[in-house]
Each structure stands twice: as C-alpha cells, then as structure tokens.
Scaffold this active site. Structure first.
Site, PDB file in Angstrom:
ATOM      1  N   GLU A  93       0.804  -1.209   0.000  1.00 45.62           N
ATOM      2  CA  GLU A  93       0.000   0.000   0.000  1.00 45.62           C
ATOM      3  C   GLU A  93       0.839   1.261   0.000  1.00 45.62           C
ATOM      4  O   GLU A  93       1.996   1.275   0.423  1.00 45.62           O
ATOM      5  CB  GLU A  93      -0.952  -0.006   1.191  1.00 45.62           C
ATOM      6  CG  GLU A  93      -0.289  -0.374   2.495  1.00 45.62           C
ATOM      7  CD  GLU A  93      -1.292  -0.449   3.628  1.00 45.62           C
ATOM      8  OE1 GLU A  93      -2.100  -1.389   3.627  1.00 45.62           O
ATOM      9  OE2 GLU A  93      -1.275   0.431   4.483  1.00 45.62           O
ATOM     10  N   CYS A 106       3.518   8.596   0.584  1.00 46.05           N
ATOM     11  CA  CYS A 106       4.112   7.695   1.574  1.00 46.05           C
ATOM     12  C   CYS A 106       4.127   6.300   0.967  1.00 46.05           C
ATOM     13  O   CYS A 106       3.081   5.755   0.634  1.00 46.05           O
ATOM     14  CB  CYS A 106       3.255   7.755   2.842  1.00 46.05           C
ATOM     15  SG  CYS A 106       3.714   6.540   4.069  1.00 46.05           S
ATOM     16  N   CYS A 120       2.239  -2.105  15.273  1.00 46.99           N
ATOM     17  CA  CYS A 120       2.179  -1.743  13.859  1.00 46.99           C
ATOM     18  C   CYS A 120       1.507  -2.850  13.053  1.00 46.99           C
ATOM     19  O   CYS A 120       1.853  -4.026  13.193  1.00 46.99           O
ATOM     20  CB  CYS A 120       3.603  -1.509  13.366  1.00 46.99           C
ATOM     21  SG  CYS A 120       3.767  -1.471  11.569  1.00 46.99           S
ATOM     22  N   CYS A 337       0.051   2.635   8.753  1.00 46.48           N
ATOM     23  CA  CYS A 337       0.976   1.717   8.106  1.00 46.48           C
ATOM     24  C   CYS A 337       0.470   0.273   8.074  1.00 46.48           C
ATOM     25  O   CYS A 337       0.273  -0.350   9.095  1.00 46.48           O
ATOM     26  CB  CYS A 337       2.270   1.826   8.909  1.00 46.48           C
ATOM     27  SG  CYS A 337       3.511   0.636   8.623  1.00 46.48           S
TER      28      CYS A 337
HETATM   29  N1  SAH Z   1       9.910   0.679   9.278  1.00 42.50           N
HETATM   30  C1  SAH Z   1      10.134   2.072   9.294  1.00 42.50           C
HETATM   31  C2  SAH Z   1       9.244   2.856   8.349  1.00 42.50           C
HETATM   32  C3  SAH Z   1       7.824   2.426   8.221  1.00 42.50           C
HETATM   33  S1  SAH Z   1       6.787   2.690   9.631  1.00 42.50           S
HETATM   34  C4  SAH Z   1      10.013   2.603  10.710  1.00 42.50           C
HETATM   35  O1  SAH Z   1       9.550   1.882  11.558  1.00 42.50           O
HETATM   36  O2  SAH Z   1      10.414   3.750  10.924  1.00 42.50           O
HETATM   37  C5  SAH Z   1       6.596   4.469   9.631  1.00 42.50           C
HETATM   38  C6  SAH Z   1       6.263   5.051  10.988  1.00 42.50           C
HETATM   39  O3  SAH Z   1       4.942   4.708  11.389  1.00 42.50           O
HETATM   40  C7  SAH Z   1       7.185   4.561  12.082  1.00 42.50           C
HETATM   41  O4  SAH Z   1       7.575   5.624  12.910  1.00 42.50           O
HETATM   42  C8  SAH Z   1       6.297   3.611  12.833  1.00 42.50           C
HETATM   43  O5  SAH Z   1       6.742   3.396  14.124  1.00 42.50           O
HETATM   44  C9  SAH Z   1       4.977   4.319  12.747  1.00 42.50           C
HETATM   45  N2  SAH Z   1       3.806   3.501  13.040  1.00 42.50           N
HETATM   46  C10 SAH Z   1       3.582   2.222  12.670  1.00 42.50           C
HETATM   47  N3  SAH Z   1       2.387   1.805  13.135  1.00 42.50           N
HETATM   48  C11 SAH Z   1       1.864   2.841  13.819  1.00 42.50           C
HETATM   49  C12 SAH Z   1       0.649   3.016  14.547  1.00 42.50           C
HETATM   50  N4  SAH Z   1      -0.236   2.039  14.643  1.00 42.50           N
HETATM   51  N5  SAH Z   1       0.431   4.216  15.111  1.00 42.50           N
HETATM   52  C13 SAH Z   1       1.342   5.219  15.008  1.00 42.50           C
HETATM   53  N6  SAH Z   1       2.481   5.105  14.340  1.00 42.50           N
HETATM   54  C14 SAH Z   1       2.764   3.929  13.763  1.00 42.50           C
HETATM   55 FE1  SF4 Z   2       8.186  -1.628  13.003  1.00 36.85          FE
HETATM   56 FE2  SF4 Z   2       8.336   0.064  10.897  1.00 36.85          FE
HETATM   57 FE3  SF4 Z   2       8.377  -2.598  10.538  1.00 36.85          FE
HETATM   58 FE4  SF4 Z   2       6.125  -1.433  11.321  1.00 36.85          FE
HETATM   59  S1  SF4 Z   2       7.134  -1.116   9.398  1.00 36.85           S
HETATM   60  S2  SF4 Z   2       7.024  -3.351  12.132  1.00 36.85           S
HETATM   61  S3  SF4 Z   2       6.923   0.188  12.626  1.00 36.85           S
HETATM   62  S4  SF4 Z   2       9.874  -1.388  11.631  1.00 36.85           S
END
Ligand code: SAH
Ligand code: SF4
Length: 349
Positions: A93, A106, A120, A337
């Site tokens: 997505e 994004c 997440c 995400c």
């Molecule tokens: N893997 C990378 C980038 C993708 S996630 C990372 O973790 O940075 C992008 C951002 O969304 C990250 O800061 C992650 O912690 C945040 N994120 C993921 N799920 C979320 C949620 N349910 N609520 C708020 N932020 C979230």
């Molecule tokens: Fe953690 Fe980023 Fe991976 Fe989601 S996408 S599991 S926030 S590292």
C-alpha cells in the site's frame, strides 16, 4: 521469454540494452523521459520514437509492475490510499497526502516487515519479501500520474509505508536515484525521507552516500527495556549505539534528524518518560514528531489522551527539544501503516 521490467532498470542499464538493439545514444534519454517525466507507460504513445522501436519496446519490456486493487479517499478527499497487487499476487500500500503547498507520497519498501513492532499493522502481519526498485518507484509514479491530471506534482516522498527501508537498502536507493534523476522525474534529494526503526549499518551507509536525503528515526521509547518490546530490533541495535550512529550522521551531514514517537496510553506517555526522552535528545540537532497511536486490530493498545500528549510535548519543549504533534491523516481510510493490506488479508482468509 520473460519481459524486461523497465522500472527495475537503472538509466545505464537501459542505455546498454538500447545500444545493443542498435539504437542511437540519445534513445535511452527519450524513453526514460516518457516514463519518468511524462508517466507514459504505453510505448504506442511514445510519439517521438520510431514505430519499430515502439513495437519492440512493447514486446520485450514490461512497463507496469503494480496493479491498483483498491483506491479509497478520505472524507475530505485530501488523503488517498491505494492497495496495489504485485505480479506474484502480494499486496502493498501507498498513500497520497495533499496539503496546500505540497503533495506527499508515503510508500512501502517491503511486503510485510521482519522487525515486528507489536503496535504496527505491518509488523503484526509478518514478512514476505523485499520490493524491487521498480516496485518502489512505481508507487510514486502512480500518484504522480493522478496529480498530473490536477496540474499538480509529487513534492515529497516518504518511506514510511510498509517495511523497513534500511533492510532493503539497495532497492530503496536505486528507486531514489531513478526518481531523483534530472532526465526524468527530477525530484530533489532533500524531498525524500527515509524512516527507520534504527538499523545502524543502514544509517551509517546513508551518511556516506552522495545524495542527501532526510532521515527519520522511530524512537517510541527512551530506554532499552521498553524499546526492546516496542521496536524489537532494539535488541540488536540498542539505544546507546543507535544514538551514537545518529549523532555521527548529524555531524557528517549537518542536517536535522527527525524522531518519531508514537504515544501509547499508559505505555510510553508518562511524564518521567518525557523527561527521559528529553535527556536522551539533549543538544541534538533534531525534531520530534509526537504521533498519538493509530489503534490496530492486532493490539489492544490505545492512543494517549490529548492531555497526556500535551504534557509530553510541554516537557520536551521546556527542555529545548522541538516537537510537532502529528495527527494521523486519513484514519477513516485505514491510512496507518499496513492497515489496508491487513484488512484485505482478513477478507481473503
Ligand atoms: N519501518 C520504518 C518505516 C515504516 S513505519 C520505521 O519503523 O520507521 C513508519 C512510521 O509509522 C514509524 O515511525 C512507525 O513506528 C509508525 N507507526 C507504525 N504503526 C503505527 C501506529 N499504529 N500508530 C502510530 N504510528 C505507527
Ligand atoms: Fe516496526 Fe516500521 Fe516494521 Fe512497522 S514497518 S514493524 S513500525 S519497523
């Protein structure tokens, strides 16, 4: 015979192929421009190319890598989320966010994510595979095509969709180089942001690259015990080492780093944790994005209440740490995400 996936090619590779077909040197630039500048994916429409070449391109090249399965807009129409299907029937997505003066896309870097942060949706769904450079670039080009119809363009690309970009460095970097290339899409390096859960070797490599893109680090906790739970890769790359790498990055680049902190009620939003976070970031050239958690199906955690968010912000600010509270856009369209894909997987099972 398998067709050549156009978007997976670098400019140099495209030039080699066209030269081997006996085409003149300038041909690669023309074809590249059609795709990356005009977002035309059908060779039949590439009007300045000879007819035979257009036919050969159509036969031997494959221009589109992702099929949109589902496209939904938020109620205000400003945020749009798309679920794409890949050739191997996986889903990824991407989200378009329209602001007054910018249009941010994004995008995802992996199908699922191996890091497995429990809050997440992507992390909850496990890891399938890396995306290719072409699959990463295709997400941006898709929205660019939509914006083109509105006489607008993509102004920012953030790697904050599904997956950990620094665990798929080569493909992510190739996609950025292709989109940055002034012969085509031409988006300035500073208009890209890579968000990482804290993959130190990736941060170090990023610090040494020629192109200077933005870096965001997902912090979410100020101590190892809690961060081990919230961002499990912390066990491999603990906070002290992470902060050393970030500090080195800032010194090398002279550029502000963003920290992301998802506020989860009763988990990481206490005043003491705000103070600890402030101590951790003291004196660093950085900015903190405070994001009330976007609740997901796979976890019972909830966003911190507004007063807690304000208090947390106040403590950071009092300690000289700059902050912004980010309200997640498009909650009504599962713009968090990995959430749309999650819903799709549930439907399939
Ligand atoms: N893997 C990378 C980038 C993708 S996630 C990372 O973790 O940075 C992008 C951002 O969304 C990250 O800061 C992650 O912690 C945040 N994120 C993921 N799920 C979320 C949620 N349910 N609520 C708020 N932020 C979230
Ligand atoms: Fe953690 Fe980023 Fe991976 Fe989601 S996408 S599991 S926030 S590292």
């Amino acid at each position: 015979m398998a067709r050549i996936r156009f978007l997976d090619l670098t400019f140099a590779e495209l030039r080699e192929i066209l030269l081997s077909w006996g085409e003149p040197k300038f041909r690669a630039g023309q074809v590249w421009r059609w795709v990356y500048h005009n977002q035309v994916f059908d060779p039949a429409e590439m009007s300045n190319l000879p007819k035979e070449l257009r036919q050969r391109l159509a036969q031997e090249f494959q221009f589109s890598l992702l099929q949109p399965l589902e496209r939904i807009a938020s109620q205000d129409g400003l945020t749009e989320k798309v679920l794409f299907e890949t050739e191997d029937a996986q889903t990824v997505e991407a989200v378009l966010m329209r602001y007054r003066e910018r249009n941010s896309v994004c995008i995802s870097s992996q199908i699922g994510c191996p890091i497995g942060c429990p809050f997440c949706a992507t992390g909850q769904s496990g890891f399938v595979r890396n995306l290719s450079a072409g699959e990463i670039a295709a997400q941006v080009l898709y929205f660019s095509q939509i914006l083109r119809g509105e006489r607008k363009r993509v102004t920012h690309v953030v790697l904050m969709g599904m997956g950990e970009p620094l665990l798929n460095f080569d493909a992510v970097w190739q996609a950025i180089l292709s989109l940055n290339d002034p012969r085509g899409f031409g988006l300035g390096a500073r208009h890209f942001t890579i968000s990482t859960a804290g993959v130190i070797p990736g941060i170090e490599r990023l610090a040494g690259e020629d192109l200077e893109v933005g870096l965001a680090v997902s912090l979410h906790a100020p101590d190892d015990a809690l961060r081990d739970v919230l961002v499990p890769i912390n066990k491999r790359y603990p906070l002290k080492d992470l902060m050393t790498a970030v500090r080195a990055y800032i010194e090398r680049r002279g550029r502000r780093v963003t920290f992301e902190y998802a506020l989860i009620a009763g988990v990481n939003d206490a005043e003491a944790q705000a103070q600890q976070t402030a101590d951790l970031l003291q004196g660093l050239l950085c900015h903190v994005n405070l994001i009330p958690l976007n609740p997901t199906a796979g976890s019972s955690w909830r966003p911190s209440p507004v007063e807690k968010v304000r208090k947390f912000q106040e403590i950071l600010e009092e300690n000289g740490v700059r902050t912004t509270v980010r309200l997640r856009r498009g909650i009504d369209i599962q713009a968090g995400c990995g959430q749309l894909r999650h819903k799709h997987l549930l439907k399939e099972n």
